[in-house]
Design a protein around this motif. Structure first.
Motif, PDB file in Angstrom:
ATOM      1  N   PRO A  69     -34.557 -31.926 -42.533  1.00 27.59           N
ATOM      2  CA  PRO A  69     -34.036 -32.607 -41.333  1.00 27.59           C
ATOM      3  C   PRO A  69     -34.439 -31.907 -40.038  1.00 27.59           C
ATOM      4  O   PRO A  69     -34.772 -32.560 -39.043  1.00 27.59           O
ATOM      5  CB  PRO A  69     -32.522 -32.573 -41.542  1.00 27.59           C
ATOM      6  CG  PRO A  69     -32.340 -32.482 -43.019  1.00 27.59           C
ATOM      7  CD  PRO A  69     -33.477 -31.627 -43.494  1.00 27.59           C
ATOM      8  N   MET A  70     -34.418 -30.579 -40.032  1.00 28.80           N
ATOM      9  CA  MET A  70     -34.808 -29.813 -38.852  1.00 28.80           C
ATOM     10  C   MET A  70     -36.289 -30.023 -38.537  1.00 28.80           C
ATOM     11  O   MET A  70     -36.674 -30.244 -37.387  1.00 28.80           O
ATOM     12  CB  MET A  70     -34.515 -28.331 -39.072  1.00 28.80           C
ATOM     13  CG  MET A  70     -34.760 -27.458 -37.850  1.00 28.80           C
ATOM     14  SD  MET A  70     -36.384 -26.657 -37.848  1.00 28.80           S
ATOM     15  CE  MET A  70     -36.286 -25.559 -39.244  1.00 28.80           C
ATOM     16  N   TYR A  71     -37.110 -29.994 -39.574  1.00 28.54           N
ATOM     17  CA  TYR A  71     -38.549 -30.187 -39.369  1.00 28.54           C
ATOM     18  C   TYR A  71     -38.876 -31.620 -38.959  1.00 28.54           C
ATOM     19  O   TYR A  71     -39.784 -31.859 -38.167  1.00 28.54           O
ATOM     20  CB  TYR A  71     -39.325 -29.805 -40.635  1.00 28.54           C
ATOM     21  CG  TYR A  71     -39.433 -28.317 -40.846  1.00 28.54           C
ATOM     22  CD1 TYR A  71     -39.918 -27.485 -39.842  1.00 28.54           C
ATOM     23  CD2 TYR A  71     -39.040 -27.726 -42.050  1.00 28.54           C
ATOM     24  CE1 TYR A  71     -40.019 -26.117 -40.023  1.00 28.54           C
ATOM     25  CE2 TYR A  71     -39.139 -26.365 -42.244  1.00 28.54           C
ATOM     26  CZ  TYR A  71     -39.630 -25.559 -41.223  1.00 28.54           C
ATOM     27  OH  TYR A  71     -39.723 -24.199 -41.407  1.00 28.54           O
ATOM     28  N   ASP A  72     -38.123 -32.583 -39.470  1.00 29.00           N
ATOM     29  CA  ASP A  72     -38.335 -33.986 -39.081  1.00 29.00           C
ATOM     30  C   ASP A  72     -38.048 -34.176 -37.593  1.00 29.00           C
ATOM     31  O   ASP A  72     -38.807 -34.850 -36.881  1.00 29.00           O
ATOM     32  CB  ASP A  72     -37.435 -34.913 -39.907  1.00 29.00           C
ATOM     33  CG  ASP A  72     -37.904 -35.070 -41.352  1.00 29.00           C
ATOM     34  OD1 ASP A  72     -39.063 -34.719 -41.632  1.00 29.00           O
ATOM     35  OD2 ASP A  72     -37.106 -35.543 -42.175  1.00 29.00           O
ATOM     36  N   ASN A  73     -36.952 -33.583 -37.113  1.00 31.55           N
ATOM     37  CA  ASN A  73     -36.588 -33.670 -35.705  1.00 31.55           C
ATOM     38  C   ASN A  73     -37.652 -33.004 -34.833  1.00 31.55           C
ATOM     39  O   ASN A  73     -38.061 -33.543 -33.796  1.00 31.55           O
ATOM     40  CB  ASN A  73     -35.225 -33.012 -35.484  1.00 31.55           C
ATOM     41  CG  ASN A  73     -34.770 -33.077 -34.036  1.00 31.55           C
ATOM     42  OD1 ASN A  73     -35.030 -34.047 -33.331  1.00 31.55           O
ATOM     43  ND2 ASN A  73     -34.105 -32.030 -33.582  1.00 31.55           N
ATOM     44  N   MET A  74     -38.104 -31.826 -35.265  1.00 31.73           N
ATOM     45  CA  MET A  74     -39.122 -31.093 -34.517  1.00 31.73           C
ATOM     46  C   MET A  74     -40.427 -31.887 -34.443  1.00 31.73           C
ATOM     47  O   MET A  74     -41.049 -31.988 -33.377  1.00 31.73           O
ATOM     48  CB  MET A  74     -39.370 -29.739 -35.194  1.00 31.73           C
ATOM     49  CG  MET A  74     -40.353 -28.833 -34.470  1.00 31.73           C
ATOM     50  SD  MET A  74     -40.505 -27.238 -35.332  1.00 31.73           S
ATOM     51  CE  MET A  74     -41.500 -27.740 -36.763  1.00 31.73           C
ATOM     52  N   THR A  75     -40.817 -32.474 -35.560  1.00 33.56           N
ATOM     53  CA  THR A  75     -42.052 -33.264 -35.608  1.00 33.56           C
ATOM     54  C   THR A  75     -41.960 -34.483 -34.699  1.00 33.56           C
ATOM     55  O   THR A  75     -42.922 -34.850 -34.017  1.00 33.56           O
ATOM     56  CB  THR A  75     -42.353 -33.692 -37.059  1.00 33.56           C
ATOM     57  OG1 THR A  75     -42.511 -32.516 -37.873  1.00 33.56           O
ATOM     58  CG2 THR A  75     -43.626 -34.519 -37.135  1.00 33.56           C
ATOM     59  N   GLU A  76     -40.781 -35.108 -34.669  1.00 34.41           N
ATOM     60  CA  GLU A  76     -40.564 -36.270 -33.803  1.00 34.41           C
ATOM     61  C   GLU A  76     -40.696 -35.887 -32.328  1.00 34.41           C
ATOM     62  O   GLU A  76     -41.337 -36.598 -31.551  1.00 34.41           O
ATOM     63  CB  GLU A  76     -39.177 -36.853 -34.076  1.00 34.41           C
ATOM     64  CG  GLU A  76     -38.861 -38.097 -33.259  1.00 34.41           C
ATOM     65  CD  GLU A  76     -37.478 -38.660 -33.560  1.00 34.41           C
ATOM     66  OE1 GLU A  76     -36.921 -39.340 -32.682  1.00 34.41           O
ATOM     67  OE2 GLU A  76     -36.951 -38.401 -34.659  1.00 34.41           O
ATOM     68  N   GLN A  77     -40.098 -34.756 -31.950  1.00 35.76           N
ATOM     69  CA  GLN A  77     -40.198 -34.289 -30.577  1.00 35.76           C
ATOM     70  C   GLN A  77     -41.633 -33.908 -30.224  1.00 35.76           C
ATOM     71  O   GLN A  77     -42.092 -34.152 -29.098  1.00 35.76           O
ATOM     72  CB  GLN A  77     -39.273 -33.080 -30.364  1.00 35.76           C
ATOM     73  CG  GLN A  77     -37.801 -33.431 -30.347  1.00 35.76           C
ATOM     74  CD  GLN A  77     -37.436 -34.342 -29.186  1.00 35.76           C
ATOM     75  OE1 GLN A  77     -37.810 -34.103 -28.050  1.00 35.76           O
ATOM     76  NE2 GLN A  77     -36.707 -35.418 -29.480  1.00 35.76           N
ATOM     77  N   ALA A  78     -42.339 -33.323 -31.167  1.00 33.83           N
ATOM     78  CA  ALA A  78     -43.745 -32.977 -30.942  1.00 33.83           C
ATOM     79  C   ALA A  78     -44.583 -34.224 -30.691  1.00 33.83           C
ATOM     80  O   ALA A  78     -45.432 -34.249 -29.788  1.00 33.83           O
ATOM     81  CB  ALA A  78     -44.289 -32.209 -32.150  1.00 33.83           C
ATOM     82  N   THR A  79     -44.323 -35.266 -31.450  1.00 30.05           N
ATOM     83  CA  THR A  79     -45.064 -36.517 -31.297  1.00 30.05           C
ATOM     84  C   THR A  79     -44.882 -37.086 -29.893  1.00 30.05           C
ATOM     85  O   THR A  79     -45.830 -37.603 -29.292  1.00 30.05           O
ATOM     86  CB  THR A  79     -44.615 -37.548 -32.353  1.00 30.05           C
ATOM     87  OG1 THR A  79     -44.846 -36.999 -33.658  1.00 30.05           O
ATOM     88  CG2 THR A  79     -45.398 -38.847 -32.216  1.00 30.05           C
ATOM     89  N   LEU A  80     -43.668 -36.971 -29.354  1.00 33.52           N
ATOM     90  CA  LEU A  80     -43.401 -37.450 -27.996  1.00 33.52           C
ATOM     91  C   LEU A  80     -44.218 -36.679 -26.962  1.00 33.52           C
ATOM     92  O   LEU A  80     -44.485 -37.189 -25.874  1.00 33.52           O
ATOM     93  CB  LEU A  80     -41.917 -37.323 -27.675  1.00 33.52           C
ATOM     94  CG  LEU A  80     -40.965 -38.207 -28.489  1.00 33.52           C
ATOM     95  CD1 LEU A  80     -39.518 -37.885 -28.161  1.00 33.52           C
ATOM     96  CD2 LEU A  80     -41.252 -39.686 -28.229  1.00 33.52           C
ATOM     97  N   GLU A  81     -44.633 -35.458 -27.324  1.00 37.25           N
ATOM     98  CA  GLU A  81     -45.455 -34.634 -26.430  1.00 37.25           C
ATOM     99  C   GLU A  81     -46.949 -34.830 -26.692  1.00 37.25           C
ATOM    100  O   GLU A  81     -47.779 -34.169 -26.071  1.00 37.25           O
ATOM    101  CB  GLU A  81     -45.107 -33.152 -26.623  1.00 37.25           C
ATOM    102  CG  GLU A  81     -43.706 -32.778 -26.221  1.00 37.25           C
ATOM    103  CD  GLU A  81     -43.440 -33.007 -24.742  1.00 37.25           C
ATOM    104  OE1 GLU A  81     -44.288 -32.639 -23.913  1.00 37.25           O
ATOM    105  OE2 GLU A  81     -42.381 -33.582 -24.419  1.00 37.25           O
ATOM    106  N   GLY A  82     -47.279 -35.713 -27.633  1.00 39.96           N
ATOM    107  CA  GLY A  82     -48.681 -35.927 -27.966  1.00 39.96           C
ATOM    108  C   GLY A  82     -49.229 -34.885 -28.933  1.00 39.96           C
ATOM    109  O   GLY A  82     -50.443 -34.714 -29.056  1.00 39.96           O
TER     110      GLY A  82
END
Length: 206
Positions: A69-82
């Motif tokens: 869950p922590m990595y999923d959230n981090m990956t989602e936020q990273a995607t928003l940054e391109g």
């Protein structure tokens, strides 16, 4: 303005925070910033050879499922940054000591920011072992550092001890997680705050 960013090169939130910081700085067209990097070791006792990622997740989180869950959230936020994280490619959780030595070695070069970005990209997007000397040397050479100088720096016990000392200094400042950003030596930003928030705090502390 002096800006110090405390980070670790296997910290995904640090990659995101670093990206947001430089987006914020780009908004200040007429202001000069002096950016410094300070090492923080999430795994100070990691052997220089690193360890299998599956073993690391088991040891640190109890299981891969607990960490997901922590990595999923981090990956989602990273995607928003391109930033297109591909954590499935990562097979080794490395020691980050040598990567911090490489960053320190580049402190007088305008390419330092790009070396940091390339270390992050190699790990989080390409899945490379950034504890591997050859991989780090390749990053350094591509960004203007001399091969022999890098080799000598990596072999120096003094350089390793210096990173460990700087890591202890971060803890002595009360830092227990990263990224953390200090403006003119005052800790102001903790965690991967939004670009908007960083801009606001730079203006407030100007």
């Amino acid at each position: 303005m002096k800006i110090t960013i405390f980070l670790d090169t296997i910290c995904g939130w640090c990659y995101i925070g670093h990206n947001r910081l430089f987006k914020a700085l780009a908004e200040f067209k007429d202001k000069k910033f002096e950016v410094h990097y300070a090492p923080f070791l999430l795994n100070p006792n990691m052997p220089l050879s690193g360890m299998k990622r599956s073993d690391y997740l088991e040891k640190k989180f109890g299981s891969k499922d607990n960490a997901q869950p922590m990595y999923d959230n981090m990956t989602e936020q990273a995607t928003l940054e391109g930033l297109n994280f591909n954590l499935k490619k990562i097979k080794i959780t490395p020691s980050t000591v040598l990567s911090h030595i490489l960053i320190d070695l580049s402190k007088d070069l305008k390419e330092q920011k790009f070396i940091v970005e390339n270390i992050f990209r190699n790990y989080f997007i390409d899945g490379c072992d950034i504890g591997n000397i050859e991989n780090l040397m390749s990053i350094g050479i591509k960004n203007g550092l001399n091969k022999q100088i890098i080799e000598k720096a990596f072999k120096s016990k003094k350089n390793i001890d210096d990173i460990l000392k700087k890591n202890q200094n971060a803890y002595s400042l009360g830092i227990s997680g990263v990224p953390v950003i200090a403006l003119n030596d005052q800790i102001v930003i903790q965690g991967a705050e939004s670009t908007k928030s960083i801009i606001s705090k730079i203006k407030k502390n100007n």
